[in-house]
Design an enzyme around this catalytic site. Structure first.
Site, mmCIF file in Angstrom:
data_model
loop_
_atom_site.group_PDB
_atom_site.id
_atom_site.type_symbol
_atom_site.label_atom_id
_atom_site.label_comp_id
_atom_site.label_asym_id
_atom_site.label_seq_id
_atom_site.Cartn_x
_atom_site.Cartn_y
_atom_site.Cartn_z
ATOM 1 N N ASP A 167 -20.524 -108.045 53.084
ATOM 2 C CA ASP A 167 -19.285 -107.484 53.607
ATOM 3 C C ASP A 167 -18.147 -108.053 52.756
ATOM 4 O OD1 ASP A 167 -17.384 -106.144 55.029
ATOM 5 O OD2 ASP A 167 -18.117 -106.742 57.005
HETATM 6 C C1 BGC Z 1 -15.549 -104.298 57.068
HETATM 7 C C2 BGC Z 1 -16.614 -103.349 56.579
HETATM 8 C C3 BGC Z 1 -16.043 -102.418 55.540
HETATM 9 C C4 BGC Z 1 -15.465 -103.260 54.405
HETATM 10 C C5 BGC Z 1 -14.879 -102.440 53.278
HETATM 11 C C6 BGC Z 1 -14.841 -104.990 55.922
HETATM 12 O O1 BGC Z 1 -13.724 -105.669 56.386
HETATM 13 O O2 BGC Z 1 -16.120 -105.241 57.939
HETATM 14 O O3 BGC Z 1 -17.150 -102.628 57.659
HETATM 15 O O4 BGC Z 1 -17.030 -101.544 55.091
HETATM 16 O O5 BGC Z 1 -14.448 -104.089 54.922
HETATM 17 O O6 BGC Z 1 -13.738 -101.778 53.686
#
Ligand code: BGC
Length: 750
Positions: A261
């Site tokens: 993530d």
């Molecule tokens: C989120 C993800 C997301 C990623 C990219 C993160 O903060 O938890 O779900 O895909 O950002 O935007």
């Protein structure tokens, strides 16, 4: 553009022969070629593939014709194009996408067919944008009613979540776009999500929290996986040997790649040795330090090769969209908008109806009250926002459907809480915005609303939350209806007893005041581009409501398991990390001071001592009456359930019964099969969902319905044996319209 190997219908695959490759093994068809390509790559080129290139891409190797990998948020619409190194808008004009109903709305359809179609819609629009991987579906279990991402996730139940995650994955990948299923695993809270240690036993982990991932990966062939921000039993998910190497790759045979993530990579050695392929974003761990570690002998180039191979398997399975083809037409396509509409139509849940709905022909004047009738829900909530090509709001949907004969008036009723303010407060406050979530009802807005209500044949009150209240990055403090909505609905009821309340939210709310004040209540969700159209169709009775709750509405927050047991919030957590990062005094610190401050906070822990008693499993087992039970949802017709014929064979338990539509219109019913085990020696919840189906019946029609439970789904995780195990004995099969509305039952022995 479609990949033939993924297009083989699953039925044929099962029927083919025992040696047919599994969905994961199909990713290995190019392995020989990939090995040859890797042999031509320099170490730098390989390591360059292990971290971000831009905020939403990781590198290929141009010299060898290997395209970059392009990612797109999020689970319910291809996110607006951002600048290369951030989330700010790139200012494109062709990147407006279809806004599909959010996760809990999709789950409320209880429809595998809809989840598949939804996946195809996402996959198709991703291709138009030149994206290879979508960062979704988001399938964590909704453990907390206050969870900031409840609206993104599917359900509190693993069987429902898993069935829909599987279909979404198949649909998306059948269109030639890889899914990146997230957030693996046990990411059930936003409070301190970047550091919290989710502590749970192995049985709960396997039976509840891993199930949706397992099915999408093993049966659906999900090509990539996003390890979550949090820790599980001591280790960060992005370097969790048990989750990534032992279970995901070892037991489930995962052949694709993992992407941390964003900001969720924590070390070079941990990530390299324990299962991460790509650091998102940055290269401070999986860039130069990898090359340095190989030089010192701490890591081997063979390990890098293995990681690159796993990435290339997906790169070869997913055809890169050439630059000249991508982004030449609008992302949102009519066929996908229609999918969004169908999902929305099937998701709307009629919670209560004392004869007010559908709207009677005699109603000539409708007062629509509440800002949630006009506020768009496509953006906000952080990563999962969508720049929609268009969005039909509830008020627009009602006005259009009502036509010229029916007068529709509108008043805002209450102030909207716009959430945390990032900049200075505006010089002139917006009269329709509240400064605090619990600000009492505004007397001027209230008076205006009551006057309209008195003058109408029917009042439709729109309450609920918004995407600043329910959002990624923080959990709600409580589930109370915000900004004085209870005062408003109570006053409206006094003004006009012909009242419908529609809740526009992604998660549950406390209805102890709204429920007795409302003769009819509808859960309307954040329902996508065509949400207002679908809602109007249901309110006016063009279609019968057929959604069912994918989670429990507790009577009060303290009744729900993690709260009842004092497991959440953690009193020693030291404050929500996300909130702290934006506190004025913290913002003023130097990076080193900030890090020292964060390090000095107590380490947050989330104890899952409720075990598998999540959601309705808890309420049923502990005899706690919810406001609305899991699986609940009324129709405009009555359904009659015939007696069950049940049989247990070696591999499958089968239940057959008739289902009759006793009403005067076509309607769908979601039939639910729960299992109880009265004589078990192993501990079980009072009952568990094991199968379900959505059945469409014409007015007066009767159909024979068969539900099947594969016996393997009746196993439990035996901690001593460290394996799935089956307890033989008596099973009570409970078939009904909701977890608290069982209509027929039968017994079998397995
Ligand atoms: C989120 C993800 C997301 C990623 C990219 C993160 O903060 O938890 O779900 O895909 O950002 O935007």
């Amino acid at each position: 553009m479609k990949k033939n190997w993924i297009l083989v219908p699953s039925v044929l695959l099962v029927a083919a022969c025992a040696t047919a490759p599994s969905p994961q093994d199909r990713l290995t068809v190019n392995d020989k070629k990939i090995d040859q390509v890797i042999a031509q790559m320099t170490l730098e080129e390989k390591v360059n593939m292990l971290h971000s290139k831009t905020n939403m891409s990781s590198a290929g190797v141009e010299r060898l014709g290997i395209a970059d990998m392009h990612y797109a948020d999020g689970p319910f619409g291809i996110r607006e194009e951002g600048v290369p190194n951030g989330f700010q808008s790139a200012g494109w004009t062709l990147d407006s996408a279809t806004y599909f109903p959010t996760g809990s709305a999709l789950a409320a359809t209880w429809s595998k067919e809809m989840a598949y179609l939804y996946g195809t819609g996402m996959g198709k629009e991703a291709r138009l944008r030149g994206k290879d991987v979508i960062l979704g579906p988001a399938v964590n279990i909704q453990r907390l009613p206050v969870g900031g991402r409840t609206y993104e996730y599917l359900s509190e139940d693993p069987i429902l979540s898993a069935a829909l995650a599987l279909e979404y994955t198949k649909g998306c990948q059948d269109e030639g776009t890889a899914v990146c299923i997230k957030h693996f695993a046990v990411n059930n809270q936003e409070t301190n999500r970047g550091s919290v240690d989710a502590q749970l036993d192995e049985r709960t982990l396997r039976e509840i929290y891993l199930k949706p991932f397992e099915r999408a990966i093993v049966e659906g062939g999900a090509m990539s996986v996003m390890p979550a921000y949090n820790k599980v039993n001591g280790d960060y998910c992005s370097e969790n040997e048990h989750l990534l190497n032992e279970i995901l790759r070892g037991e489930w045979g995962f052949k694709g790649f993992t992407v941390s993530d964003w900001g969720g990579t924590h070390s070079t050695m941990g990530a390299m040795l324990h299962g991460l392929n790509v650091q998102m974003t940055g290269s401070n761990y999986l860039g130069q330090p990898v090359i340095d570690s190989i030089a010192t002998g701490a890591l081997t180039e063979a390990l890098v090769n293995e990681k690159v191979k796993q990435i290339l398997r997906v790169r070869y399975a997913i055809e890169a969209v050439p630059d000249g083809v991508a982004n030449t037409k609008m992302t949102s396509q009519p066929e996908c908008q229609q999918i969004a509409r169908q999902v929305a139509e099937k998701s709307i849940v009629l919670l209560k109806n004392e004869g007010v709905l559908p709207i009677a022909k005699e109603v000539k004047k409708i007062a629509v009250i509440g800002q949630n009738a006009v506020l768009k829900t496509q953006s906000g909530g952080m990563g999962a926002g969508v720049k929609a090509l268009y969005e039909v709001t509830p008020l627009e949907g009602i006005r259009k459907r009502a036509g010229a004969d029916v007068q529709v008036t509108y008043a805002p009723g209450y102030k909207n809480f716009p959430g945390r303010r990032w900049g200075p407060a505006p010089a002139v406050p917006n009269p329709l915005e509240a400064a605090a979530i619990d600000e009492p009802a505004d007397p001027v807005l209230l008076e205006e609303a009551v006057a309209l209500a008195k003058d109408a044949d029917l009042v439709i009150f729109f309450g609920g939350t918004n995407k600043s209240i329910e959002t990624e990055g923080s959990d709600r403090k409580d589930i109370n209806l915000p900004v004085g909505q209870e005062t408003v609905v109570t006053a409206l009821r006094e003004a006009n007893p012909n009242l419908v309340s529609v809740l526009i939210s992604g998660g549950p709310t406390d209805l102890r005041v709204l429920e007795p004040a409302s003769p009819a209540i509808v859960q309307g969700w954040w329902n996508g581009t065509e949400g207002g159209t679908a809602l109007a169709e249901v309110l006016f009775g063009d279609i019968a409501p057929s959604g069912k709750l994918p989670f429990t509405f507790p009577m009060k927050l303290e009744d729900s398991p993690a709260f009842a047991l004092g497991n959440f919030p953690d009193p020693n957590a030291g404050g929500d990390l996300f909130t702290l990062m934006y506190r004025q005094d913290v913002l003023k610190m130097t990076p080193a001071e900030r890090q020292a401050f964060l390090d000095s906070l107590p380490k947050p822990v989330s104890k899952y001592t409720e075990g598998s008693l999540v959601g309705y499993r808890w309420f049923d087992t502990r005899n706690v009456k919810p406001m609305y039970a899991f699986g609940h949802g009324l129709s405009y017709v009555d359904f009659e359930y015939g007696a069950l014929k049940a049989a247990a064979k070696k591999d499958v338990v089968k239940v057959t019964f008739t289902l009759a539509n006793k009403g005067g219109m076509a309607a769908d019913e979601v039939v639910q099969l729960y299992v109880a085990r009265p004589d078990a020696t192993v501990e079980w919840p009072a009952k568990e969902l094991k199968a379900f189906d959505r059945v469409t019946l014409a007015a007066g029609e009767t159909k024979t319905v068969t539900l099947e439970i594969p016996v393997k789904d009746l196993r439990y995780w035996n901690v001593e044996k460290n394996a799935w195990d089956l307890e033989h004995g008596k099973l009570v099969l409970l078939v009904g319209a909701a977890s608290d509305d069982i209509r027929q039952q039968a017994e079998v022995t397995i």
